[in-house]
Design an enzyme around this catalytic site. Structure first.
Site, PDB file in Angstrom:
ATOM      1  N   THR A   1       0.857  -1.185   0.000  1.00 31.64           N
ATOM      2  CA  THR A   1       0.000   0.000   0.000  1.00 31.64           C
ATOM      3  C   THR A   1       0.897   1.240   0.000  1.00 31.64           C
ATOM      4  O   THR A   1       2.118   1.121  -0.001  1.00 31.64           O
ATOM      5  CB  THR A   1      -0.912   0.034   1.241  1.00 31.64           C
ATOM      6  N   CYS A   2       0.280   2.418   0.042  1.00 24.37           N
ATOM      7  CA  CYS A   2       1.081   3.644   0.043  1.00 24.37           C
ATOM      8  C   CYS A   2       1.893   3.795   1.326  1.00 24.37           C
ATOM      9  O   CYS A   2       2.922   4.464   1.341  1.00 24.37           O
ATOM     10  CB  CYS A   2       0.185   4.864  -0.161  1.00 24.37           C
ATOM     11  N   ASN A   3       1.441   3.164   2.402  1.00 18.46           N
ATOM     12  CA  ASN A   3       2.127   3.329   3.682  1.00 18.46           C
ATOM     13  C   ASN A   3       2.958   2.120   4.112  1.00 18.46           C
ATOM     14  O   ASN A   3       3.704   2.200   5.083  1.00 18.46           O
ATOM     15  CB  ASN A   3       1.118   3.636   4.798  1.00 18.46           C
ATOM     16  N   ARG A   4       2.822   0.992   3.400  1.00 16.45           N
ATOM     17  CA  ARG A   4       3.571  -0.197   3.828  1.00 16.45           C
ATOM     18  C   ARG A   4       3.747  -1.178   2.682  1.00 16.45           C
ATOM     19  O   ARG A   4       2.919  -1.254   1.764  1.00 16.45           O
ATOM     20  CB  ARG A   4       2.876  -0.894   4.990  1.00 16.45           C
TER      21      ARG A   4
ATOM     22  N   SER B   1      -1.746   1.141  11.715  1.00 16.30           N
ATOM     23  CA  SER B   1      -1.950   2.116  10.647  1.00 16.30           C
ATOM     24  C   SER B   1      -1.587   3.529  11.085  1.00 16.30           C
ATOM     25  O   SER B   1      -1.509   3.819  12.285  1.00 16.30           O
ATOM     26  CB  SER B   1      -3.412   2.097  10.187  1.00 16.30           C
TER      27      SER B   1
ATOM     28  N   GLN C   1      -7.372  -4.141   1.804  1.00 14.91           N
ATOM     29  CA  GLN C   1      -6.108  -4.267   1.067  1.00 14.91           C
ATOM     30  C   GLN C   1      -5.447  -5.618   1.339  1.00 14.91           C
ATOM     31  O   GLN C   1      -4.851  -6.222   0.440  1.00 14.91           O
ATOM     32  CB  GLN C   1      -5.183  -3.109   1.449  1.00 14.91           C
TER      33      GLN C   1
ATOM     34  N   GLY D   1     -12.643  25.169  -1.666  1.00 16.01           N
ATOM     35  CA  GLY D   1     -11.273  24.684  -1.747  1.00 16.01           C
ATOM     36  C   GLY D   1     -11.243  23.413  -2.581  1.00 16.01           C
ATOM     37  O   GLY D   1     -12.280  22.804  -2.849  1.00 16.01           O
TER      38      GLY D   1
ATOM     39  N   GLY E   1      -8.164  21.235  -2.196  1.00 13.47           N
ATOM     40  CA  GLY E   1      -6.950  20.552  -1.746  1.00 13.47           C
ATOM     41  C   GLY E   1      -7.246  19.180  -1.167  1.00 13.47           C
ATOM     42  O   GLY E   1      -8.358  18.650  -1.255  1.00 13.47           O
TER      43      GLY E   1
END
Length: 418
Positions: A49-52, A107, A118, A187, A189
């Site tokens: 994943t994006c973090n692991r 997480s 995931q 916004g 962002g």
């Protein structure tokens, strides 16, 4: 057989290194196929994943260092750099780590639910590529069951712990259902994008994105079938919104008290909810002085988030207890596999001895030897063969003075304890 978990995550490595170690969809199939072809790796699952990025393996004869070596070679990375940023677990610690990850306890946002999906996807990919056998089938199904139990029996996912999620929860708390509300997001962002994702799940009647740059607003709005307006159009469009959530980088307020007064008159004083999650503020604090205008700032939301984080921390402790019990259950099942293998091997050995002696006895009978003598010989030889290994073990234990082992063998052989 050894279960190993080796990985890299947001706690141990920079975004740059995590990107280098991540597996694309195309790489994942190739990587899993590589692992299944190596004798050391009996079963393998890769979570990316994006973090692991984590590799779970059951090893026949390999070591965690071999898993690390393979990972470095696959991504053409320096193994020394990688070694400084990875973590590895084995046996029960690896099982516990997988369960903690699936429950969201490891997480970036404690208790987030996306990681379970995931891991399920990673398991499905591994199964498709031949990486899942009897052991990992049981392990991952048990992990999914644990994650469901933790979600059901604790408050690990019950409370908002991000400002964006808290903003939407606040709106839902005030309005009950959001399907009859018109939402204006100011916004375009990252924070507003998160708000849009959460809001979209509640199917509002309409959603509009206001931004200084229309192209950027359209990129966000198109994903959620939302309308687009410029900031210059806010005064005339504000009255159409029941909920206004703002997060821009402006150094000055975008919405003032006078503009809101005009919008309320147009709405015939139908209430409006304003949630300002910008720093500095996008909405003048004086708006809170108006009847029928309800204004919440980022500080209000942070207070909610802090309180909810405390709730999740308590839930995480409860989850750890559930996981510890399930790890013990799985470890017991693994030990039972060892005993089943031993029983099978012993049964095969005894059967082989029986068949050898029986074949000899039948041959003797066929050659005319007296049946009673054949039967006595068969009984004696079978008894001696079966007694040989236990007798030798008892003698060795007695000579070494291993009283505990002698007592255990006595119990195992069913010898009368009296």
């Amino acid at each position: 057989m050894t279960i190993v978990a080796l990985g890299i995550n947001h706690k141990t490595a920079s975004v740059d290194l995590r990107e280098k170690v991540a597996f694309s969809a195309e790489q994942l199939d190739r990587a899993l196929q590589q692992l299944t072809m190596q004798d050391e790796f009996a079963e393998s699952v890769i979570v990316s994943t994006c973090n692991r990025t984590e590799i779970y393996c059951s090893l026949e004869s390999g070591t965690p260092e071999q898993v690390l070596q393979w990972l470095a070679e696959f991504h053409c990375l320096d193994i020394e750099e990688l070694a400084d940023n990875v973590y590895s677990y084995d046996h029960n610690d690896a099982i516990a780590h997988l369960m903690k990850v699936a429950c969201g306890l490891d997480s970036l946002v404690l208790g987030e639910p996306q990681i379970l999906g995931q891991i399920k996807q990673a398991y499905a990919s591994a199964k498709k590529n031949g990486g899942v056998g009897v052991l990992f089938e049981r392990l991952f199904q048990r992990t999914f069951s644990v994650a469901k139990q933790v979600r059901t029996e604790t408050n690990i996912g019950a409370s908002a712990v991000s400002v964006a999620y808290a903003a939407v929860n606040l709106a839902k708390h005030i309005y009950g259902q959001l399907n009859n509300t018109s939402v204006l997001l100011i916004g375009a962002g990252e924070t507003i994008e998160l708000v849009a994702r959460h809001i979209h799940q509640h199917s509002p009647k309409s959603m509009t994105v206001a931004n200084r740059t229309l192209d950027r607003a359209r990129n966000l709005a198109d994903e959620f079938a939302a309308g687009v307006i410029s900031l210059a159009q806010l005064p005339e469009q504000l009255a159409n919104a029941d909920i206004v959530i703002s997060s821009t980088a402006s150094t000055l307020p975008i919405i003032g008290k006078g503009v809101v007064e005009q919008a309320l008159r147009t709405r015939k004083n139908k209430p409006m909810l304003f949630i300002d999650i910008a720093v500095p503020r996008d909405i003048e604090s004086q708006v809170a002085e108006l009847d029928d205008a309800y204004l919440y700032s980022v500080d209000d939301l942070q207070a909610i988030v802090s309180e909810n984080m405390a709730t999740r921390e308590l839930a995480a402790q409860q989850a750890q207890s559930i996981i510890a019990a399930k790890v013990e259950e799985f470890a017991s099942w693994l030990k039972s596999l060892d005993s089943l293998d031993m029983i099978r091997d012993y049964r095969n050995e005894v059967t082989q001895t029986k068949e050898q002696l029986l074949e000899r006895a039948l041959s003797q009978l066929a050659s005319g030897k007296e049946p009673d003598k054949v039967m006595v010989e068969l009984a004696n030889k079978l008894t001696n063969r079966l007694m040989h290994a236990p007798t030798k073990a008892i003698k060795d234990a007695a000579e070494k003075g291993e009283l505990g082992q002698l007592a255990q063998m006595k119990k195992m052989l069913g010898i009368n304890q009296e």
